[in-house]
Design an enzyme around this catalytic site. Structure first.
Site, PDB file in Angstrom:
ATOM      1  N   THR A 153       0.860  -1.183   0.000  1.00 29.06           N
ATOM      2  CA  THR A 153       0.000   0.000   0.000  1.00 29.06           C
ATOM      3  C   THR A 153       0.902   1.240   0.000  1.00 29.06           C
ATOM      4  O   THR A 153       1.304   1.697  -1.064  1.00 29.06           O
ATOM      5  CB  THR A 153      -0.976   0.000   1.188  1.00 29.06           C
ATOM      6  OG1 THR A 153      -0.250  -0.244   2.404  1.00 29.06           O
ATOM      7  CG2 THR A 153      -2.033  -1.079   1.031  1.00 29.06           C
ATOM      8  N   LYS A 179       3.941  -6.949   3.978  1.00 25.56           N
ATOM      9  CA  LYS A 179       3.707  -5.556   3.652  1.00 25.56           C
ATOM     10  C   LYS A 179       3.444  -4.801   4.945  1.00 25.56           C
ATOM     11  O   LYS A 179       2.931  -5.349   5.927  1.00 25.56           O
ATOM     12  CB  LYS A 179       2.549  -5.373   2.675  1.00 25.56           C
ATOM     13  CG  LYS A 179       1.170  -5.765   3.170  1.00 25.56           C
ATOM     14  CD  LYS A 179       0.422  -4.763   4.043  1.00 25.56           C
ATOM     15  CE  LYS A 179       0.388  -3.373   3.440  1.00 25.56           C
ATOM     16  NZ  LYS A 179      -0.348  -2.441   4.403  1.00 25.56           N
ATOM     17  N   THR A 190       0.234  -3.032  11.393  1.00 22.44           N
ATOM     18  CA  THR A 190      -0.574  -2.956  10.182  1.00 22.44           C
ATOM     19  C   THR A 190       0.201  -3.632   9.106  1.00 22.44           C
ATOM     20  O   THR A 190       0.986  -3.002   8.435  1.00 22.44           O
ATOM     21  CB  THR A 190      -0.809  -1.533   9.733  1.00 22.44           C
ATOM     22  OG1 THR A 190      -1.584  -0.936  10.699  1.00 22.44           O
ATOM     23  CG2 THR A 190      -1.588  -1.482   8.443  1.00 22.44           C
ATOM     24  N   GLU A 277       6.572   4.846   7.239  1.00 22.89           N
ATOM     25  CA  GLU A 277       6.163   6.028   6.488  1.00 22.89           C
ATOM     26  C   GLU A 277       6.986   7.246   6.890  1.00 22.89           C
ATOM     27  O   GLU A 277       6.974   7.667   8.044  1.00 22.89           O
ATOM     28  CB  GLU A 277       4.675   6.283   6.716  1.00 22.89           C
ATOM     29  CG  GLU A 277       3.803   5.240   6.043  1.00 22.89           C
ATOM     30  CD  GLU A 277       2.348   5.325   6.406  1.00 22.89           C
ATOM     31  OE1 GLU A 277       1.537   4.709   5.697  1.00 22.89           O
ATOM     32  OE2 GLU A 277       2.009   5.986   7.415  1.00 22.89           O
ATOM     33  N   ASN A 401       0.184  10.497   5.506  1.00 21.87           N
ATOM     34  CA  ASN A 401      -1.088  10.127   6.122  1.00 21.87           C
ATOM     35  C   ASN A 401      -2.163  11.194   5.932  1.00 21.87           C
ATOM     36  O   ASN A 401      -3.353  10.877   5.871  1.00 21.87           O
ATOM     37  CB  ASN A 401      -0.873   9.834   7.604  1.00 21.87           C
ATOM     38  CG  ASN A 401      -0.248   8.458   7.794  1.00 21.87           C
ATOM     39  OD1 ASN A 401      -0.936   7.455   7.713  1.00 21.87           O
ATOM     40  ND2 ASN A 401       1.048   8.418   8.023  1.00 21.87           N
ATOM     41  N   THR A 406      -6.341  10.826  -0.850  1.00 19.45           N
ATOM     42  CA  THR A 406      -6.454  11.712  -2.004  1.00 19.45           C
ATOM     43  C   THR A 406      -5.615  11.227  -3.176  1.00 19.45           C
ATOM     44  O   THR A 406      -4.806  10.348  -3.038  1.00 19.45           O
ATOM     45  CB  THR A 406      -6.003  13.136  -1.625  1.00 19.45           C
ATOM     46  OG1 THR A 406      -4.634  13.091  -1.192  1.00 19.45           O
ATOM     47  CG2 THR A 406      -6.869  13.684  -0.526  1.00 19.45           C
TER      48      THR A 406
END
Length: 406
Positions: A153, A179, A190, A277, A401, A406
């Site tokens: 993702t 992942k 996650t 991230e 995040n 979007t």
């Protein structure tokens, strides 16, 4: 940008395991976002799942199916988590299993569904179901890297790990993909992870091995302190190796397999953290000389999840006062601050309740400028040690995040 050197490894096939991918355009047109893993008949399969009370529909269905029947197919889609989607989400997960069953001739309860992506949005079922024949048509024992890419993702790179060992002339292989990049914390991060071996392992032994491996790996990482709705980790043993069956958690063969399986899990977990991230640092928090496991982990996570420490790490600022503050509020009863020692790598920064006499700001700064840092904490209370892996908290984490939908 990801941190550290975690190239996708060469993976020899694990006999009895095949993987295929397809593009369903669930979120982004043109990218592979569906993955099917085929597990041979006669294999044993174990799973552990998120502890989030709002667990996703595919988690519920996978747990139900795993309790009923030996798993033959694992179906994953990325781009949509099918979480918090109510009765429709549950039915969508069931329908996807039934479609795989129709296409392969197995019972629907032998299919385990997995999803990852945006929460609260129903799956585009027409897109998903239409992509399944393609994924099944290109099943291959060499499909590991393509599979790792299809389940991504916000990941910036595919994640894989492999191990091989010999036992009495027989070769045993362990391959794994995962992942995960954000919404990462203990109690399963996650993440989705699929590990397979060609060893022959009795079901109770496989269940025990997976729980131990997850506890020392995926339950020892944190990026942002959030536990996902979709976390799942599957360990499959195809039984195609010529090594003897493992029927108990002892003996040399079990020990060799345990070491290999845990090594693969740990490397995948560290890879997730290094690809956190917006991460610019890969940080090991090692706590030693604790009285027990609980207090060691309390301290480790208190430091690893502190926003103040994580932002200081991003700034490469050796603000060690934030570290001792996090140790102090970790809730360790009777902690004697004068017995605590703290290092940045090999630079002693705290002892005897204050700044170490040998410490210099220049030495601390040199460590903090590195991409990979170890914060080592000696509590001076006992003999138990635990390790947690984490990241810094950067501007890019907020940007990723804030713009996720979007």
């Amino acid at each position: 940008m990801p941190v550290g050197d975690f190239p996708f490894p060469h993976m020899n096939p694990v006999q009895g395991i095949r993987l295929g991918t397809a593009s369903a355009a669930i979120k982004s047109p043109g990218r592979k976002d569906v993955m099917v893993m085929e597990v041979c008949e006669g294999a044993t399969v174990a799973g552990v799942f998120t502890q989030n009370a709002f667990c996703a529909a595919p988690v519920t269905v996978s747990k139900e199916h795993l309790a009923k029947s030996p798993a033959r197919y694992l179906l994953t889609n990325s781009g949509n988590a099918n979480a918090c989607t109510g009765d429709q989400g549950y039915q969508d997960a069931v329908d996807s299993c039934e479609r795989i069953a129709e296409l392969t001739g197995v019972d629907a309860s032998q299919v385990l569904p997995f999803s990852t992506g945006v929460i609260g949005v129903n799956l585009p079922m027409d897109k998903l179901l239409n992509a399944l024949p393609e994924a099944l048509s290109n099943l291959s024992e060499s499909g590991w890297q393509a599979a790792a890419e299809a389940i991504m993702t916000t990941d910036t790179r595919p994640k894989g790990a492999a191990a091989t060992f010999e036992y009495q002339g027989a070769t045993v292989r362990v391959n794994g993909i995962a992942k995960g990049s954000g919404m990462i914390r203990p109690d399963m991060a996650t993440m989705l992870a699929y590990i397979a071996t060609d060893a022959t392992v009795a079901q109770p032994v496989l269940d025990q091995l997976l729980k131990e491996a997850v506890d020392s790996s995926f339950n020892r990482i944190t990026v942002d302190g959030d536990t996902s709705t979709n976390d799942s980790c599957i360990l499959a043993a195809s039984g195609k190796s010529e090594a003897p069956e493992i029927i108990s958690a002892d003996g040399e063969l079990y020990s060799l397999l345990r070491d290999a399986v845990i090594a693969v899990h740990k490397l995948l977990a560290q890879n997730i953290v290094a690809d956190g991230e917006g991460a610019t640092k890969f940080v090991t928090v090692a706590v030693q000389a604790a009285e027990n496991r609980e207090e060691a982990l309390r301290v480790a996570y208190s430091v690893a999840q502190s926003p103040l420490i994580k932002t200081a790490l991003f700034a490469s600022d050796p603000n060690w006062g934030r570290i001792v503050a996090a140790i102090g509020y970790a809730g360790v009863k009777g902690l004697d601050d004068k017995q605590v020692k703290v290092w940045l790598d090999n630079v002693l920064i705290v002892e005897n309740g204050g700044c170490a006499e040998s410490y210099s700001e220049e030495a601390g700064q040199e460590v903090m400028n590195q991409e990979e840092i170890t914060i080592r904490i000696d509590l001076g209370r006992g003999e138990v040690a635990e390790t947690v892996w984490t990241t810094d908290l950067s501007h890019d984490y907020i940007k990723i995040n804030a713009e996720y939908r979007t």
